[in-house]
Design an enzyme around this catalytic site. Structure first.
Site, short mmCIF file in Angstrom:
data_model
loop_
_atom_site.label_atom_id
_atom_site.label_comp_id
_atom_site.label_asym_id
_atom_site.label_seq_id
_atom_site.Cartn_x
_atom_site.Cartn_y
_atom_site.Cartn_z
N ASP A 21 44.45 24.00 7.40
CA ASP A 21 45.19 24.53 8.54
C ASP A 21 45.67 23.35 9.38
OD1 ASP A 21 46.27 26.12 10.46
OD2 ASP A 21 44.37 26.94 11.19
N ASP A 49 40.74 33.76 4.64
CA ASP A 49 39.70 32.82 5.04
C ASP A 49 39.05 33.36 6.30
OD1 ASP A 49 40.26 31.01 7.68
OD2 ASP A 49 42.14 31.70 6.81
N CYS A 90 21.71 41.12 -6.91
CA CYS A 90 22.65 40.06 -6.52
C CYS A 90 22.35 38.80 -7.33
CB CYS A 90 22.52 39.77 -5.03
SG CYS A 90 23.50 38.36 -4.46
N CYS A 108 23.24 35.66 -6.46
CA CYS A 108 23.30 34.41 -5.67
C CYS A 108 22.00 33.62 -5.84
CB CYS A 108 23.56 34.72 -4.20
SG CYS A 108 22.11 35.27 -3.27
N CYS A 162 18.96 35.30 -3.83
CA CYS A 162 18.38 36.53 -4.40
C CYS A 162 17.84 36.28 -5.80
CB CYS A 162 19.41 37.64 -4.42
SG CYS A 162 19.96 38.16 -2.77
N HIS A 208 23.96 33.46 0.27
CA HIS A 208 24.14 34.85 -0.14
C HIS A 208 25.49 35.38 0.33
CE1 HIS A 208 23.41 39.12 -0.84
NE2 HIS A 208 23.89 39.29 0.38
#
Length: 378
Positions: A90, A271, A309, A311, A314, A341
């Site tokens: 940005d 985003d 999950c 991730c 987890c 997560h």
């Protein structure tokens, strides 16, 4: 540069690919925010493990520190932060107006004092493009613009839009000049649609940007305090005016439900700081809504954040009880585990959205997701 591979028959949702110097991005896509070249508490290896295809950094913050010389010596932002994939930067226009001190808008650019040390700076649109393209080495570049607050008077928005559009033209001319000097590097300059909540001014902004011609188009100036229904209305209206053949970027959005609405109206890039900001506050995103893990009810809950999950938190077996203990003990690991997560959740959401569009069941997926997500917010 951008290719649409699948379209949903019932909505404007689409799946595509953006080709950049640092690889392909599958759209719709979510870019975790790495303002200073870092997604807070997460390493590049963590982001790769989450499946992130790109990140967003901020030119204003990186310009102030570590500054041009350091990043240039490092060989660009990718090498500096050890991130091999796509970087969108940005321009930092929003930060100039929200963080800097004694801001003076001028036809030539913007004069401001750093929020860090009070040192005075003057940035032209050309400077911002050069910094992103040649110093940072950004794959996707945003021009300098003014993001007006909500609410703003029509008179102010008209004046602001004239300045933003003139900066857009100067940014494109500088970008083309740099391309002529270095050859086509594959980097992409987007135009940013402004105009507040006034549809005719939004349409005027789109018209001016299309005359200039950009590699992609971003919707700026939303999610700045306006009601949700109005945000969705502006998003739908503006995206309907943009060329179908160009990537559409909705800046600073947002919640999982906001993303679903954006995808419905043809948005390709999103985003937001939400995954990591919520993570640092001990709040996790799950299929069934947000989970405030720092709450007392999880003190002896030995299940993981979300069953099934994949991730690292987890899958690694870290329990809600343990994570709550870390957060309430001010241990950084707790913030990191929840942030991991949350980023994974957002990346997987985009992957599931793409799969649903390809299977021509996006509306069904959207309805099922909203039903589950709104059912058991904790």
């Amino acid at each position: 540069m951008f290719k649409i591979t699948h379209k949903d028959k019932s909505t404007k949702a689409r799946v595509g690919k953006i080709i950049t110097p640092h690889g392909e991005v599958n759209t719709p896509v979510f870019f975790p925010v790495a303002t200073l070249g870092s997604v807070k508490t997460l390493s590049s290896e963590d982001l790769n493990a989450c499946g992130a295809e790109g990140i967003l950094s901020n030119a204003y913050h990186l310009y102030l520190r570590p500054a041009e010389a350091v990043i240039y010596k490092a060989g660009g932002l990718h090498k500096f932060m050890n991130w091999p994939k796509v970087i969108l930067t940005d321009s930092g226009g929003y930060q100039v107006f929200s963080l800097a001190q004694l801001v003076k808008l001028k036809k030539d650019g913007v004069e401001f004092q750093s929020h860090i040390d009070g040192y005075k700076h003057f940035l032209r649109p050309e400077d911002v493009v050069f910094f992103q393209k040649n110093i940072l080495g950004s794959d996707i570049i945003m021009p300098l613009d003014e993001c007006v607050k909500y609410p703003s008077s029509r008179e102010y928005v008209i004046e602001s839009l004239e300045l933003t559009n003139s900066w857009a033209l100067r940014s494109k001319l500088k970008f083309d000049e740099l391309l002529n000097l270095s050859g086509d590097t594959g980097q992409i300059l987007f135009g940013i649609v402004q105009g507040g909540t006034y549809k005719d001014l939004r349409a005027k902004s789109v018209e001016e940007l299309l005359k200039i011609g950009f590699g992609g188009y971003a919707l700026g100036g939303i999610s700045v305090g306006e009601p949700q229904d109005l945000m969705y209305e502006i998003m739908d209206y503006v995206l309907s005016l943009l060329p179908e053949s160009s990537p559409h970027y909705v800046m600073g959005v947002g919640t999982p439900l906001d993303i679903l609405e954006g995808v419905t109206t043809s948005a390709d890039i999103f985003d937001c700081v939400m995954p990591t900001r919520n993570g640092r506050n001990g709040t996790a995103f799950t299929k069934y809504g947000k989970l405030v893990i720092r709450n007392a009810r999880f003190a002896d809950d030995f299940s993981v954040i979300e069953e099934g999950c994949g991730c690292l938190s987890c899958h690694g077996g870290y329990t809600r009880s343990y994570i709550r203990h870390l957060i309430n003990s001010y241990e950084i690991l707790g913030l990191r585990l929840v942030s991991l997560h949350n980023v994974y959740f957002y990346v997987k959401l985009m992957r599931d959205i793409r799969a649903a569009i390809k299977a021509q069941r996006f509306e069904v997926f959207k309805k099922e997701f909203k039903t589950d997500y709104c059912s058991q917010a904790q």
